[in-house]
Write an enzyme that holds these catalytic residues in place. Structure first.
Site, PDB file in Angstrom:
ATOM      1  N   GLU A  85     -64.706  24.172  13.198  1.00  0.00           N
ATOM      2  CA  GLU A  85     -64.947  24.420  14.382  1.00  0.00           C
ATOM      3  C   GLU A  85     -63.849  25.272  14.374  1.00  0.00           C
ATOM      4  OE1 GLU A  85     -63.364  21.916  17.103  1.00  0.00           O
ATOM      5  OE2 GLU A  85     -62.602  23.105  18.170  1.00  0.00           O
ATOM      6  N   LYS A 280     -56.469  14.826  18.753  1.00  0.00           N
ATOM      7  CA  LYS A 280     -57.844  15.204  18.165  1.00  0.00           C
ATOM      8  C   LYS A 280     -57.521  16.856  17.951  1.00  0.00           C
ATOM      9  CE  LYS A 280     -61.639  17.574  17.876  1.00  0.00           C
ATOM     10  NZ  LYS A 280     -62.053  19.045  17.659  1.00  0.00           N
ATOM     11  N   ASP A 296     -59.667  11.323   1.837  1.00  0.00           N
ATOM     12  CA  ASP A 296     -59.931  10.415   2.474  1.00  0.00           C
ATOM     13  C   ASP A 296     -59.762  10.754   4.192  1.00  0.00           C
ATOM     14  OD1 ASP A 296     -61.415   7.564   4.515  1.00  0.00           O
ATOM     15  OD2 ASP A 296     -61.196   6.553   3.277  1.00  0.00           O
ATOM     16  N   HIS A 393     -61.031  30.322  22.192  1.00  0.00           N
ATOM     17  CA  HIS A 393     -61.598  29.333  21.599  1.00  0.00           C
ATOM     18  C   HIS A 393     -63.596  30.110  21.480  1.00  0.00           C
ATOM     19  CE1 HIS A 393     -62.346  25.251  20.169  1.00  0.00           C
ATOM     20  NE2 HIS A 393     -63.854  25.767  20.869  1.00  0.00           N
TER      21      HIS A 393
END
Ligand code: MEV
Length: 451
Positions: A85, A280, A296, A393
């Site tokens: 991202e 998130k 992990d 962004h």
């Protein structure tokens, strides 16, 4: 049916690609070309990567990035981050610098307990089984002594064994609930091996004991497995400064910003749709460090979201406190990571990432990853309550859009300039590009917009 294949894993890499190309692609050569393009020229290195997983055909690149200027518990770090991202690393680096000037990140490990369970069925007297288990704990510890020897030598091992009657949840359901300290290993394999030995011991000891009836001796082990829910393997990361130091926010005084920021976080405390996106954003930072260090991320994600819902409602993992002129922003995160074993000793980039961090212990890495998560959340909420997220962004996303529409290197500067004071969108890029190319075709502007 034609696509069914047996013994696929035993085929050579070339034959696997051939099979895939023949069955799934009209242009088989093109598929092969793309897969081979990503092979490493160093055959030994490629073999190493092939062996990480079954049926490997190629390598899947993710950007390996670095976010400098993190000050965590007084030490300076450049954080290795793996993410696709575009804005994540930019946001982390910007926030790192911001908080470096305001005391940096403080972290604290609140617990290191990991859990594993032997799930089994027992048909009989619950109190009898519990008393037997408690009386014979040393037999269970002795049975696992070989497995735990190295871990104990490093200060870890099995720290608690309990027998739980869960028959109110499911008929005849019982558990051996075990807690572990796995020191600097993530420890899933270690825990699973211990659990399987505990299950064998349980069956054997119960069968050999005269106190149980034939029906009680017929214990059925359903499964032995580590739990990825680690609420007691927990780390806290915090930043704190006088409200007056929350400067550099256009259009808002430090106090106005602090209060709006707090409100933004509070919405994620009370409203699950917002909370999921908020968390998130935290995991954007945490996962990037977790992946770079060979850990992990699915386990870390699962634990984080379960923890966020621990009181029955899904909530923000971060909180803000404004008191006595101080702004305090913190994150509590369950985080089971390792810095020895697994990929940490085999993957060259993982080793490099850990070297970059000064080869931290697992508890140190917990603090570092949590700081990355807190930084990410600070950047996101700050942008959301001030300029809006799309400005930064989409600016960073611009180069992805330019790649998508195949803008040449020489044309890029124009677009970066063009979007300096405008909202970036795919449609606008497309529109402007088409317009420029038309002008170039008609000879009104320079050649490089033509193709
Ligand atoms: C995007 O990857 C993450 C954010 O949506 C997080 C948030 O909304 O807090 C910006």
């Amino acid at each position: 049916m034609k696509k069914r294949v047996r013994g696929f894993s035993k085929l050579s890499k070339g034959s696997k690609i051939e099979w895939l190309s023949a069955h799934y692609f009209d242009h088989a050569d093109r598929a092969r070309e793309i897969l081979e393009q990503y092979w490493n020229a160093d055959e030994k290195l490629q073999r190493l990567h092939d062996e990480f997983a079954e049926n490997t055909l190629s390598n899947f690149y993710m950007p390996f990035c670095v976010a400098p200027n993190f000050l965590i518990d007084g030490a300076a770090y450049a954080l290795p981050m793996v993410t696709e991202e575009s804005s994540v690393v930019a946001a982390a680096a910007k926030t790192a610098l911001y908080w470096r000037d305001r005391g940096g990140f403080q972290t604290q490990v609140l617990g290191l307990k990991k859990v594993g369970q032997v799930h089994f069925l027992y048909h009989g007297d619950s109190d009898k089984l519990k008393a037997f288990f408690d009386r014979n704990q040393d037999r269970f510890l002795k049975a696992t002594a070989d497995l735990t020897q190295n871990m104990r030598a490093r200060g870890g091992g099995i720290t608690l064994l309990d027998l739980l009657d869960k028959s109110d949840l499911e008929p005849d359901y019982y558990q051996i609930f075990a807690q572990f300290n796995t020191v600097s290993a993530m420890g899933a394999n270690f825990i699973n091996s211990c659990l399987e030995e505990l299950a064998r011991t349980l069956k054997r000891e119960v069968q050999q004991s005269p106190v149980f009836t034939a029906e009680e001796k017929d214990i059925e082990v359903i499964m032995c497995i580590v739990s990825n829910y680690t609420p007691e393997c927990l780390v806290r990361a915090e930043v704190c400064c006088p409200v007056a130091q929350l400067t550099d926010v256009p259009g808002l005084s430090p106090l106005e910003f602090a209060e709006k920021f707090q409100r933004g976080v509070r919405l994620a405390q009370v409203e699950p749709y917002r909370a999921v996106t908020h968390n998130k954003g935290i995991m954007n930072g945490v996962d990037a460090v977790v992946i770079a260090t060979g850990n992990d991320f699915r386990a870390v994600e699962a634990a984080a979201h379960a923890y966020a819902a621990r009181d029955g409602q899904y909530r923000s993992l971060t909180q803000v406190d404004i008191r006595d002129g101080q702004f305090r922003f913190g994150l509590d995160l369950p985080l089971s990571v390792g810095t020895v074993g697994g990929l940490t000793s085999t993957h060259p980039l993982v080793k490099l990432a850990l070297d970059t961090l000064g080869n931290p212990s697992a508890p140190d890495l917990m603090g570092i990853a949590a700081a990355a998560g807190l930084a990410q959340n600070f950047a996101a909420v700050r942008a959301l309550v001030t300029t809006g997220i799309q400005r930064g962004h989409m600016k960073l996303h611009l180069s992805n859009i330019l790649n998508q529409v195949e803008v040449a290197e020489e044309e890029r500067g124009f677009f970066v300039n063009y979007f300096k004071d405008k909202a970036v969108s795919y449609a606008t890029v497309r529109q402007v590009l088409d317009h420029l190319r038309r002008l170039a075709d008609e000879g009104f502007i320079r050649w490089f917009f033509t193709r």
